[in-house]
Motif scaffolding. Sequence first.
Motif, PDB file in Angstrom:
ATOM      1  N   UNK A   1       0.947  -1.091  -0.048  1.00  0.00           N
ATOM      2  CA  UNK A   1      -0.142   0.011   0.056  1.00  0.00           C
ATOM      3  C   UNK A   1       0.855   1.235   0.007  1.00  0.00           C
ATOM      4  N   UNK A   2       0.399   2.415  -0.403  1.00  0.00           N
ATOM      5  CA  UNK A   2       1.192   3.571  -0.711  1.00  0.00           C
ATOM      6  C   UNK A   2       1.425   3.861   1.064  1.00  0.00           C
ATOM      7  N   UNK A   3       2.498   4.736   1.109  1.00  0.00           N
ATOM      8  CA  UNK A   3       3.083   4.950   2.199  1.00  0.00           C
ATOM      9  C   UNK A   3       2.043   6.104   2.920  1.00  0.00           C
ATOM     10  N   UNK A   4       1.769   5.988   4.200  1.00  0.00           N
ATOM     11  CA  UNK A   4       1.046   7.012   4.821  1.00  0.00           C
ATOM     12  C   UNK A   4       1.763   8.070   5.479  1.00  0.00           C
ATOM     13  N   UNK A   5       1.639   9.302   5.127  1.00  0.00           N
ATOM     14  CA  UNK A   5       2.418  10.218   5.771  1.00  0.00           C
ATOM     15  C   UNK A   5       1.802  11.180   6.585  1.00  0.00           C
ATOM     16  N   UNK A   6       2.224  11.632   7.760  1.00  0.00           N
ATOM     17  CA  UNK A   6       1.520  12.542   8.620  1.00  0.00           C
ATOM     18  C   UNK A   6       2.549  13.462   8.808  1.00  0.00           C
ATOM     19  N   UNK A   7       1.985  14.902   8.794  1.00  0.00           N
ATOM     20  CA  UNK A   7       2.684  15.899   9.382  1.00  0.00           C
ATOM     21  C   UNK A   7       2.017  16.324  10.548  1.00  0.00           C
ATOM     22  N   UNK A   8       2.805  16.339  11.509  1.00  0.00           N
ATOM     23  CA  UNK A   8       2.315  16.769  12.910  1.00  0.00           C
ATOM     24  C   UNK A   8       2.650  17.967  13.358  1.00  0.00           C
ATOM     25  N   UNK A   9       1.879  18.707  14.473  1.00  0.00           N
ATOM     26  CA  UNK A   9       2.160  19.721  15.160  1.00  0.00           C
ATOM     27  C   UNK A   9       1.895  21.093  14.081  1.00  0.00           C
TER      28      UNK A   9
ATOM     29  N   UNK B   1      16.937  12.196   5.914  1.00  0.00           N
ATOM     30  CA  UNK B   1      16.787  10.568   6.440  1.00  0.00           C
ATOM     31  C   UNK B   1      15.691   9.688   6.344  1.00  0.00           C
ATOM     32  N   UNK B   2      14.556  10.406   6.036  1.00  0.00           N
ATOM     33  CA  UNK B   2      13.404   9.917   5.877  1.00  0.00           C
ATOM     34  C   UNK B   2      13.500   8.417   4.622  1.00  0.00           C
ATOM     35  N   UNK B   3      14.193   8.766   3.631  1.00  0.00           N
ATOM     36  CA  UNK B   3      14.245   7.917   2.660  1.00  0.00           C
ATOM     37  C   UNK B   3      15.053   6.643   3.056  1.00  0.00           C
ATOM     38  N   UNK B   4      16.183   6.977   3.938  1.00  0.00           N
ATOM     39  CA  UNK B   4      16.929   5.809   4.430  1.00  0.00           C
ATOM     40  C   UNK B   4      15.963   5.107   5.554  1.00  0.00           C
ATOM     41  N   UNK B   5      15.025   5.821   6.231  1.00  0.00           N
ATOM     42  CA  UNK B   5      14.239   5.357   7.360  1.00  0.00           C
ATOM     43  C   UNK B   5      13.171   4.338   6.577  1.00  0.00           C
ATOM     44  N   UNK B   6      12.679   4.716   5.383  1.00  0.00           N
ATOM     45  CA  UNK B   6      11.643   4.148   4.650  1.00  0.00           C
ATOM     46  C   UNK B   6      12.279   2.584   4.102  1.00  0.00           C
ATOM     47  N   UNK B   7      13.366   2.728   3.538  1.00  0.00           N
ATOM     48  CA  UNK B   7      14.147   1.799   3.155  1.00  0.00           C
ATOM     49  C   UNK B   7      14.411   0.624   3.885  1.00  0.00           C
TER      50      UNK B   7
ATOM     51  N   UNK C   1      10.593  -0.238   6.279  1.00  0.00           N
ATOM     52  CA  UNK C   1       9.498  -0.300   5.566  1.00  0.00           C
ATOM     53  C   UNK C   1       8.322  -0.557   6.213  1.00  0.00           C
ATOM     54  N   UNK C   2       7.886   0.744   6.663  1.00  0.00           N
ATOM     55  CA  UNK C   2       6.781   1.084   7.824  1.00  0.00           C
ATOM     56  C   UNK C   2       5.739   1.206   6.897  1.00  0.00           C
ATOM     57  N   UNK C   3       4.401   1.196   7.425  1.00  0.00           N
ATOM     58  CA  UNK C   3       3.347   1.580   6.810  1.00  0.00           C
ATOM     59  C   UNK C   3       3.233   2.956   6.740  1.00  0.00           C
ATOM     60  N   UNK C   4       3.838   3.792   7.582  1.00  0.00           N
ATOM     61  CA  UNK C   4       3.798   5.171   7.322  1.00  0.00           C
ATOM     62  C   UNK C   4       4.752   5.969   8.086  1.00  0.00           C
ATOM     63  N   UNK C   5       4.914   7.383   7.889  1.00  0.00           N
ATOM     64  CA  UNK C   5       5.892   7.979   8.713  1.00  0.00           C
ATOM     65  C   UNK C   5       5.416   9.235   8.927  1.00  0.00           C
TER      66      UNK C   5
ATOM     67  N   UNK D   1       8.213  14.593  -0.611  1.00  0.00           N
ATOM     68  CA  UNK D   1       9.100  14.194  -1.777  1.00  0.00           C
ATOM     69  C   UNK D   1       9.797  13.012  -1.620  1.00  0.00           C
ATOM     70  N   UNK D   2      10.592  13.236  -0.641  1.00  0.00           N
ATOM     71  CA  UNK D   2      11.615  11.942  -0.370  1.00  0.00           C
ATOM     72  C   UNK D   2      11.048  10.989   0.250  1.00  0.00           C
ATOM     73  N   UNK D   3       9.901  11.024   0.994  1.00  0.00           N
ATOM     74  CA  UNK D   3       9.258   9.675   1.427  1.00  0.00           C
ATOM     75  C   UNK D   3       8.648   9.011   0.420  1.00  0.00           C
ATOM     76  N   UNK D   4       7.960   9.716  -0.532  1.00  0.00           N
ATOM     77  CA  UNK D   4       7.422   9.313  -1.802  1.00  0.00           C
ATOM     78  C   UNK D   4       8.075   8.431  -2.908  1.00  0.00           C
ATOM     79  N   UNK D   5       9.497   9.089  -2.932  1.00  0.00           N
ATOM     80  CA  UNK D   5      10.458   8.331  -3.833  1.00  0.00           C
ATOM     81  C   UNK D   5      10.937   7.118  -3.213  1.00  0.00           C
TER      82      UNK D   5
END
Length: 204
Positions: free
Chosen positions: A2-10, A153-159, A162-166, A189-193
């Motif tokens: 599934x597509x990565x779920x991205x949350x921007x908080x605060x 660092x989000x791209x490195x974290x996703x790779x 492999x979380x459901x979201x960030x 952009x970095x997370x989606x890539x």
Amino acid sequence: MAALWIKICGLRPAAAIEVAAGANAVGFVFHDASPRNLPLAAARELQQAVPAGVERVAVFLHPSQALVDAVLAAIEPDWLQTDAGDLPGLRLPDGLRVLPVLRDGAVDAATLPGRILFESARSGSGERADWGAASLLAGATQLVLAGGLHPANVAEAVRAVRPFGVDVSSGVERERGVKDARLIREFIRAAREAERAPSVEESR
């Protein structure tokens, strides 16, 4: 996958919320000690700026029942986020989706709910969570990784995880509590890539 779920908080200014249109969710913080804390009147106004299709998350830390009740009445969020240990003491309406926060060193994999937010010891501090522990849990639940993420660092974290979201907060701020539109765009952009790239294991 599934597509990565991205949350921007605060988020606070309406302009920052509009920039977050490329995310899946925005978080409104209700915690007096946080520089991102929102008064109820401001939250009512800001929720009107949330783009269609973007979920609204009410974010708490050890809240009173009175605060939870007031926030739910004011903004009717799509999700309620708070530490997993807070939940047994709260009365929540049926049907409200809950995002329990689990922290480094305090996770029982045998009792994981369907979706969690995996965080470092202190929310909103920029401290990095344990990616190794997160990676192990990501196969057992929908794990949203938070803690110390930023555009670089989000791209490195996703790779790696492999979380459901960030989830990001301080990592897209130009100063404490103040979001930066450019950093929000770069993070998304970095997370989606990264979600389209091979995982660390697949690339070996």
